[in-house]
Write an enzyme that holds these catalytic residues in place. Structure first.
Site, PDB file in Angstrom:
ATOM      1  N   ASP A 159       0.881  -1.371   0.146  1.00  0.00           N
ATOM      2  CA  ASP A 159       0.125  -0.053   0.002  1.00  0.00           C
ATOM      3  C   ASP A 159       0.882   1.295   0.109  1.00  0.00           C
ATOM      4  OD1 ASP A 159      -2.526  -1.565   0.519  1.00  0.00           O
ATOM      5  OD2 ASP A 159      -1.275  -2.133   2.279  1.00  0.00           O
ATOM      6  N   HIS A 187      -4.179  -3.347   6.375  1.00  0.00           N
ATOM      7  CA  HIS A 187      -4.109  -3.663   5.092  1.00  0.00           C
ATOM      8  C   HIS A 187      -5.587  -4.159   4.556  1.00  0.00           C
ATOM      9  CE1 HIS A 187      -2.827  -5.152   1.090  1.00  0.00           C
ATOM     10  NE2 HIS A 187      -3.179  -6.295   1.465  1.00  0.00           N
TER      11      HIS A 187
END
Ligand SMILES: NC(=O)C1=CN([C@@H]2O[C@H](COP(=O)(O)OP(=O)(O)OC[C@H]3O[C@@H](n4cnc5c(N)ncnc54)[C@H](O)[C@@H]3O)[C@@H](O)[C@H]2O)C=CC1
Ligand SMILES: O=C([O-])CC(=O)C(=O)O
Length: 326
Positions: A159, A187
């Protein structure tokens, strides 16, 4: 030449495994002077495919590859492991959230945590990639009472890398010009990609983009990038996930540059008023094989609300898996 270190990788015959092992063996993760012994765990039906992967690893004649141990026994895979990358788990399909995998995957991480507890090096560095990564890391950590909880981390680096790349594209710069972004929290779709402390060529990122783009385009696109890859590729990201795993471990083992940080999912110590214990994405600096949370960053109301929302989701996920804690 240094003594070889032992690197355990689970799910070694899977998609991510295929993109990951060759880079570990070539020195991308731990450096060009660090030989490695790969200890590869798979489920019994996948041992044939794993054998093929081992044949290919041998065929590369990597100077740094000092041995390969393929196995379906976690006690063998984690024996004396200095590093453990827990990748083996089912990937999601289109239309699922990652937490929908908790039921299918959560059960994998208790026994693996116990095997790590019983057999791995006392300062093993564990990275959980298998989804939902943060809560799976928590399950593993809770099953390893003899180890420092800080041995257990989850991957939010993909990410982080996505966030850097998308900001570079928007500002017409290169991702190496982007410093100090943060992925706070899970996440998952609640993760908070924070640009309030990020710079692009030394300039504050939020002076270069408008708030409407940041809030309504950038944040959702970083949050939903995994789903966009599944839609486009028909399978979840594998090479970019492997690359982020390499980045996470390399930063942890070899350190972060002076004045720069990376995002790591780590056991919360309550910093920034996050629930202690949950595995939460924080900005971290690394030195001498240890990570520290970057302290003292100013958090405004916009950030606070988003940091709390992803904290809330992690507390809910924790409640759902408490039965898997030792
Ligand atoms: N944290 C992150 O940023 C990312 C996480 N992922 C997750 O990584 C995981 C793996 O993804 P892929 O490699 O694409 O899946 P895959 O299905 O291609 O490979 C998974 C492998 O794990 C093995 N496996 C299953 N249970 C196991 C166990 N108990 N012990 C050892 N091996 C086991 C399977 O046999 C298979 O070979 C998925 O959960 C996926 O959602 C994927 C991308 C990014
Ligand atoms: O989205 C998925 O399921 C795979 C993953 O974690 C990612 O690409 O970030």
């Amino acid at each position: 030449m240094k003594e070889p270190v032992r690197v355990a990788v689970t799910g070694a015959a899977g998609q991510i495994g295929y993109a990951l092992l060759f880079r570990i063996a070539s020195g991308d993760m731990l450096g060009p002077d660090q030989p490695v012994i790969l200890q590869l765990l798979e489920i019994t039906p996948a041992l044939g495919a794993l054998e093929g992967v081992c044949m290919e690893l041998n065929d590369c004649a990597f100077p740094l590859l000092a041995g390969i141990v393929p196995t379906d026994d976690p006690n063998v895979a984690f024996k004396d492991a200095d590093y453990a990358l827990l990748v083996g788990a089912m990937p999601r399909k289109a239309g699922m959230e990652r937490k929908d995998l908790l039921e299918a995957n959560g059960g994998i991480f208790g026994p693996q945590g116990k095997a790590i507890n019983d057999h791995a090096s006392r300062d093993v560095k564990v990275l959980v990639v298998g989804n939902p990564a943060n809560t799976n890391a928590l399950i593993a950590q809770m099953n390893a009472p003899d180890l420092d909880p800080k041995c257990f981390t989850a991957m939010v680096r993909l990410d982080h890398n996505r966030g850097m790349s998308q900001l570079a594209e928007k500002t017409g710069t290169h991702n190496t010009d982007v410093k100090n972004m943060i992925i706070w929290g899970n996440h998952s779709a609640t993760q908070y990609p924070d640009l309030h402390h990020t710079t692009v060529k030394g300039q504050p990122a939020l002076e270069l983009v408008d708030m409407d783009w940041y809030d309504n385009t950038y944040i959702p696109e970083v949050q939903q990038r995994g789903a966009a890859i599944i839609k486009a590729r028909g399978a979840s990201s594998a090479a970019s996930a492997a690359s982020a795993a390499i980045d996470h471990m390399r930063s942890w083992a070899l350190g972060t540059p002076e004045g720069e940080w990376v995002s790591m999912g780590i056991p919360s110590d309550g910093s920034y008023d996050i629930e202690p214990g949950v595995i939460y994405g924080y900005p971290c600096t690394c030195k001498d094989g240890k990570y520290e949370i970057v302290q003292g960053l100013e958090i405004n109301d916009f950030s606070r609300a988003k940091m709390d929302a992803t904290d809330k989701e992690l507390r809910e996920e924790r409640s759902a898996v408490e039965k898997l804690f030792a």
